[in-house]
Design an enzyme around this catalytic site. Sequence first.
Site, PDB file in Angstrom:
ATOM      1  N   LYS A  23       0.835  -1.212   0.000  1.00 50.11           N
ATOM      2  CA  LYS A  23       0.000   0.000   0.000  1.00 50.11           C
ATOM      3  C   LYS A  23       0.866   1.258   0.000  1.00 50.11           C
ATOM      4  CE  LYS A  23      -1.656   1.492   4.146  1.00 50.11           C
ATOM      5  NZ  LYS A  23      -1.332   2.874   4.522  1.00 50.11           N
ATOM      6  N   ASP A 307       5.057   0.385  11.727  1.00 48.28           N
ATOM      7  CA  ASP A 307       3.817  -0.248  11.266  1.00 48.28           C
ATOM      8  C   ASP A 307       3.698  -1.699  11.726  1.00 48.28           C
ATOM      9  OD1 ASP A 307       3.188   2.102  10.052  1.00 48.28           O
ATOM     10  OD2 ASP A 307       3.660   1.447   8.018  1.00 48.28           O
TER      11      ASP A 307
HETATM   12  C1  EPZ Z   1       4.503   6.709   6.245  1.00 46.16           C
HETATM   13  O1  EPZ Z   1       3.794   7.759   6.864  1.00 46.16           O
HETATM   14  C2  EPZ Z   1       3.543   5.551   6.159  1.00 46.16           C
HETATM   15  N1  EPZ Z   1       2.401   5.945   5.357  1.00 46.16           N
HETATM   16  C3  EPZ Z   1       3.109   5.130   7.539  1.00 46.16           C
HETATM   17  O2  EPZ Z   1       2.268   4.014   7.443  1.00 46.16           O
HETATM   18  C4  EPZ Z   1       4.344   4.760   8.343  1.00 46.16           C
HETATM   19  O3  EPZ Z   1       3.965   4.475   9.664  1.00 46.16           O
HETATM   20  C5  EPZ Z   1       5.345   5.916   8.345  1.00 46.16           C
HETATM   21  O4  EPZ Z   1       5.643   6.308   6.985  1.00 46.16           O
HETATM   22  C6  EPZ Z   1       6.655   5.592   9.036  1.00 46.16           C
HETATM   23  O5  EPZ Z   1       7.248   4.508   8.432  1.00 46.16           O
HETATM   24  C7  EPZ Z   1       2.484   5.939   4.041  1.00 46.16           C
HETATM   25  O6  EPZ Z   1       3.501   5.613   3.438  1.00 46.16           O
HETATM   26  C8  EPZ Z   1       1.261   6.297   3.267  1.00 46.16           C
HETATM   27  P1  EPZ Z   1       6.706  10.012   8.308  1.00 46.16           P
HETATM   28  P2  EPZ Z   1       4.396   9.229   6.871  1.00 46.16           P
HETATM   29  O7  EPZ Z   1       6.528  11.291   7.578  1.00 46.16           O
HETATM   30  O8  EPZ Z   1       5.054   9.489   5.595  1.00 46.16           O
HETATM   31  C9  EPZ Z   1       6.824  13.237  11.831  1.00 46.16           C
HETATM   32  C10 EPZ Z   1       0.319   2.742   7.782  1.00 46.16           C
HETATM   33  O9  EPZ Z   1      -0.215   2.218   8.780  1.00 46.16           O
HETATM   34  N2  EPZ Z   1       6.686  14.266  10.779  1.00 46.16           N
HETATM   35  O10 EPZ Z   1       7.953   9.240   8.099  1.00 46.16           O
HETATM   36  O11 EPZ Z   1       3.316  10.144   7.301  1.00 46.16           O
HETATM   37  C11 EPZ Z   1       5.515  12.471  11.989  1.00 46.16           C
HETATM   38  O12 EPZ Z   1       4.605  13.170  12.788  1.00 46.16           O
HETATM   39  C12 EPZ Z   1       0.889   4.135   7.848  1.00 46.16           C
HETATM   40  O13 EPZ Z   1       0.410   2.172   6.693  1.00 46.16           O
HETATM   41  C13 EPZ Z   1       6.839  15.585  11.105  1.00 46.16           C
HETATM   42  O14 EPZ Z   1       7.072  15.963  12.253  1.00 46.16           O
HETATM   43  O15 EPZ Z   1       5.460   9.073   8.025  1.00 46.16           O
HETATM   44  C14 EPZ Z   1       5.988  11.185  12.595  1.00 46.16           C
HETATM   45  O16 EPZ Z   1       6.147  11.348  13.973  1.00 46.16           O
HETATM   46  C15 EPZ Z   1       0.630   4.805   9.150  1.00 46.16           C
HETATM   47  N3  EPZ Z   1       6.681  16.533  10.116  1.00 46.16           N
HETATM   48  C16 EPZ Z   1       7.363  10.978  11.966  1.00 46.16           C
HETATM   49  O17 EPZ Z   1       7.740  12.252  11.446  1.00 46.16           O
HETATM   50  C17 EPZ Z   1       6.410  16.186   8.827  1.00 46.16           C
HETATM   51  O18 EPZ Z   1       6.296  17.090   7.980  1.00 46.16           O
HETATM   52  C18 EPZ Z   1       7.389   9.956  10.841  1.00 46.16           C
HETATM   53  O19 EPZ Z   1       6.483  10.314   9.831  1.00 46.16           O
HETATM   54  C19 EPZ Z   1       6.297  14.831   8.503  1.00 46.16           C
HETATM   55  C20 EPZ Z   1       6.435  13.878   9.505  1.00 46.16           C
END
Ligand code: EPZ
Length: 420
Positions: A23, A307
């Site tokens: 996904k 995840d």
């Molecule tokens: C991706 O989310 C995945 N989603 C998530 O899977 C996954 O848990 C995550 O990566 C970590 O591996 C998709 O790929 C669609 P991040 P993403 O940006 O991109 C902080 C699932 O269940 N952050 O790496 O949103 C954020 O709050 C989902 O399939 C900021 O602070 O993850 C988090 O604490 C859930 N500012 C951390 O970074 C930002 O601008 C990691 O988020 C962006 C993120």
Amino acid sequence: MMEKIVIEGGKRLKGEMTVHGAKNSALPILAATVLTTKRTVIHNCPRLTDIDAAINILRHLGCVVDVDGDCVTVDASDINCWDIPDTLMREMRSSVVFLGAVLARTGKASFSTPGGCEIGLRPIDLHLFAMSRLGAKINEEYGRLECECPEGLVGDKIALSFPSVGATENAMLAAVTAKGTTSIINCAREPEISDLADFLNGCGAKISGAGEGVIVIEGVKSLGGTEHTVISDRIAATTYMAAAAVTQGQIKINNIIPAHLGPVIPMFEEAGCDINVCGHSLSISAPPRLKRIKTIRTMPYPGFPTDAQAPIMAMITVADGTSMIIENIFESRYKHVNELVRLGAKIKVESKVAVVEGVHCLYGAPVIAGDLRGGAALVVAGLAAKGTTEIEGVNHIDRGHADFEKNLTLMGAIIRREKE
Ligand code: EPZ
């Protein structure tokens, strides 16, 4: 219509299955199709509600999308729109991954701000930082985000303060057709990033370093079409492994990419499971009683994936001994804990840390899935529990698991979906 998953637990999983496409790879790749005026064909695209949400966005933007099983064909030659309405944004939080592609293609993007979700506050500051580094003007007002780059985007250095997966993807999507060279420093290294780079390079982009700490992108004028096969879903595979482990099962999972499971395989071995990898298949055989896993720390790839935290937690609730989990990625990703406790698990949470004291047995009960991975964890726990487990909030599970009950049934589980 409200649906629930009903499980009669305690059945040993035995058999073979094939895991679907990832996904979290398919979503950014669908967003990437916006960048090309030619037809793109995406194979192994899982049939999930989150994918439907992405396809709805593509259609809203003016793309012609054809879905045939797990093959999705996108013709984005007539994109005529740069706004994504609130209703479509709310269907899926990760819609924000369309930002970079829409901005690069049309010179504008207008989105509602995504806000928080079930796993906590999810800021997009790093996404916006990346866009502004490439020259976008950003305005956030009245819950909407307006981005503009009338002269086009220009490559630059983007140093991320955290290797965010989504921000790295958005930066890549915005940079592939920008003028000049972009480097993304401290980028995410998840396999989904490499898959996105492979898709884009297939369309004619010039991206190097995906999967490493710095991605370098030489902007190209335009992208052509391509045919691409999405990598297999490492989190779905891990969830099935946990389901086998918790039922003293023995299963074979086909269509996996062994390297992508590198961060999770040692945990199953520590728990006493036998793992055998042969080509693109993995066999797992569980002991009569799982052992505790000393410490699990979620980390950016190649660390242990956040995840997989919930399904692995469900697994160790019945291990012999006490395990500890430290969730470092999301601030509130323990919503499944209370539900696991309802099933008889002994878990204490203190901010980032969860201490799981293994019990001999879980007992079926009615529980509610509050998010995708937490919901999958309840299925894992339900398979192990004595008696009947009824899981509400199935819509969350459907976001990420295709043919979940079907696959489990074929391997001997007693699991069905009921409509209320
Ligand atoms: C991706 O989310 C995945 N989603 C998530 O899977 C996954 O848990 C995550 O990566 C970590 O591996 C998709 O790929 C669609 P991040 P993403 O940006 O991109 C902080 C699932 O269940 N952050 O790496 O949103 C954020 O709050 C989902 O399939 C900021 O602070 O993850 C988090 O604490 C859930 N500012 C951390 O970074 C930002 O601008 C990691 O988020 C962006 C993120």
